[in-house]
Design a protein around this motif. Structure first.
Motif, PDB file in Angstrom:
ATOM      1  N   LEU A   9       0.833  -1.204   0.000  1.00 59.12           N
ATOM      2  CA  LEU A   9       0.000   0.000   0.000  1.00 59.12           C
ATOM      3  C   LEU A   9       0.870   1.258   0.000  1.00 59.12           C
ATOM      4  O   LEU A   9       0.598   2.222  -0.736  1.00 59.12           O
ATOM      5  N   LEU A  10       1.927   1.256   0.784  1.00 60.20           N
ATOM      6  CA  LEU A  10       2.820   2.414   0.822  1.00 60.20           C
ATOM      7  C   LEU A  10       3.516   2.604  -0.525  1.00 60.20           C
ATOM      8  O   LEU A  10       3.642   3.738  -1.017  1.00 60.20           O
ATOM      9  N   SER A  11       3.952   1.530  -1.125  1.00 59.65           N
ATOM     10  CA  SER A  11       4.635   1.630  -2.422  1.00 59.65           C
ATOM     11  C   SER A  11       3.706   2.205  -3.492  1.00 59.65           C
ATOM     12  O   SER A  11       4.120   3.041  -4.308  1.00 59.65           O
ATOM     13  N   ILE A  12       2.447   1.769  -3.487  1.00 61.58           N
ATOM     14  CA  ILE A  12       1.478   2.307  -4.441  1.00 61.58           C
ATOM     15  C   ILE A  12       1.255   3.794  -4.196  1.00 61.58           C
ATOM     16  O   ILE A  12       1.215   4.604  -5.136  1.00 61.58           O
ATOM     17  N   ALA A  13       1.117   4.174  -2.934  1.00 62.11           N
ATOM     18  CA  ALA A  13       0.894   5.585  -2.603  1.00 62.11           C
ATOM     19  C   ALA A  13       2.080   6.451  -3.019  1.00 62.11           C
ATOM     20  O   ALA A  13       1.904   7.559  -3.541  1.00 62.11           O
ATOM     21  N   ILE A  14       3.287   5.960  -2.803  1.00 66.02           N
ATOM     22  CA  ILE A  14       4.488   6.708  -3.199  1.00 66.02           C
ATOM     23  C   ILE A  14       4.513   6.897  -4.710  1.00 66.02           C
ATOM     24  O   ILE A  14       4.840   7.980  -5.215  1.00 66.02           O
ATOM     25  N   ASP A  15       4.122   5.863  -5.426  1.00 66.86           N
ATOM     26  CA  ASP A  15       4.088   5.939  -6.889  1.00 66.86           C
ATOM     27  C   ASP A  15       3.063   6.949  -7.369  1.00 66.86           C
ATOM     28  O   ASP A  15       3.348   7.775  -8.248  1.00 66.86           O
ATOM     29  N   VAL A  16       1.868   6.930  -6.805  1.00 73.31           N
ATOM     30  CA  VAL A  16       0.819   7.870  -7.226  1.00 73.31           C
ATOM     31  C   VAL A  16       1.167   9.297  -6.821  1.00 73.31           C
ATOM     32  O   VAL A  16       0.983  10.243  -7.596  1.00 73.31           O
ATOM     33  N   ALA A  17       1.686   9.463  -5.624  1.00 71.03           N
ATOM     34  CA  ALA A  17       2.055  10.808  -5.166  1.00 71.03           C
ATOM     35  C   ALA A  17       3.130  11.416  -6.046  1.00 71.03           C
ATOM     36  O   ALA A  17       3.124  12.622  -6.324  1.00 71.03           O
ATOM     37  N   ASP A  18       4.097  10.593  -6.461  1.00 72.38           N
ATOM     38  CA  ASP A  18       5.140  10.994  -7.407  1.00 72.38           C
ATOM     39  C   ASP A  18       5.864  12.272  -6.979  1.00 72.38           C
ATOM     40  O   ASP A  18       6.250  13.104  -7.801  1.00 72.38           O
ATOM     41  N   GLY A  19       6.032  12.447  -5.684  1.00 70.20           N
ATOM     42  CA  GLY A  19       6.746  13.599  -5.173  1.00 70.20           C
ATOM     43  C   GLY A  19       5.938  14.884  -5.120  1.00 70.20           C
ATOM     44  O   GLY A  19       6.441  15.916  -4.644  1.00 70.20           O
TER      45      GLY A  19
END
Length: 294
Positions: A61-71
């Protein structure tokens, strides 16, 4: 002065399908939140049913969120525990994955003293390098963070940068504000108190209902900074739905609305159980009416 975020963050729900995490719906929900001006993702918190998630599920879940947030917006991981060693391990794992900050709750069930809180939060803060937001929710934990405790932590632990205040006590917020400097951030954990929290100098909200109405909650925050009458109008329009979410414990009611929006089935993990159909209908009808008035 740089803060992790100002305005509305979502305490993001975790969708399930046939007992498993529905990662596709989770990603689609995050994309919706980001497009509709949410200011931060808070993942693996109470609203995300973190106590029922496995280590692997939390990491995914964290990895997906980091990807969507994209900084573009921060990803904040709930990593707290009533076991300090576990909280440290979860926090270090989240940092390695690349989250921007941590949300760390006070110990629950076994609880502790204020002296114990100092030791608990200090040990976690010294084990990581990223920012930490403390989480104070006495209705769930049976204890709260005293102003004197926060004063020491904010002074001695530079990566403790904020507090999510879900005490529902605005006088307590005043006492906490008095012992820290202006760089320390305060985020409300109560949707129903967002506007008075802002009026007292709060910097944002970690919201349940923003899972379904992200744009509206950000608009209310922004209006509160310059146009209090407009902010009050938004708050009054949202309040009946906020109040209706009190029909059962979080996140049972909000997942009715995320499902209604198409982000997964209406499904929870035990010990949480769904609302009866009639109660679900009340929430969805009120939600549709609230959006129609937008």
């Amino acid at each position: 002065m740089t803060r992790l975020f100002t305005g509305a963050a979502a305490a993001v729900t975790t969708p399930f399908i046939q007992g498993n995490v529905d990662y596709d719906s989770f990603k689609n929900h995050l994309i919706y939140l980001k497009k509709n001006r949410i200011q931060a993702f808070v993942i693996n918190g109470t609203t995300g049913e973190s106590s029922t998630l496995t280590k692997k599920e939390k990491a995914t879940l964290l990895s997906i969120a980091i990807d969507v947030a994209d900084g573009d917006i921060p990803v904040i991981a709930g990593t707290g525990s009533n076991n300090t060693a576990d909280a440290i391990a979860h926090s270090q794992e989240a940092e390695k994955l690349g989250v921007d900050a941590l949300l760390v709750i006070t110990p629950y069930y076994n609880k502790t003293s204020q002296k114990g809180l100092l030791a608990h939060f200090t040990a976690i803060a010294e084990a990581v390098t990223i920012p930490i937001i403390l989480y104070d929710v006495p209705a769930r934990t049976g204890m709260t963070i005293a102003p004197e405790t926060l004063e020491v932590l904010a002074l001695k632990q530079p990566n403790i940068v904020g507090l999510k205040d879900a005490t529902g006590d605005l006088a307590h917020l005043n006492r906490l504000q008095y012992v820290v400097d202006d760089s320390f951030s305060f985020y409300s954990g109560n949707d129903d108190l967002a506007l008075p929290f802002y009026a007292l100098g709060g910097h944002g909200l970690i919201s349940v209902l923003a899972n379904a109405l992200p744009k509206e909650y950000q608009e209310m925050y922004e209006a509160a900074q310059k146009y209090p009458k407009k902010a009050a109008e938004i708050s009054h329009r949202l309040f009946p739905l906020v109040d209706a979410l009190g029909v059962d414990v979080n996140p049972i009611p909000i997942k009715v609305l995320t499902s209604h929006l198409g982000f997964g089935d209406y499904s929870l993990r035990l010990p949480l159980v769904p609302l009866e159909s009639a109660a679900q209908d009340v929430l969805t009808e009120l939600f549709d009416h609230t959006r129609k008035d937008d």
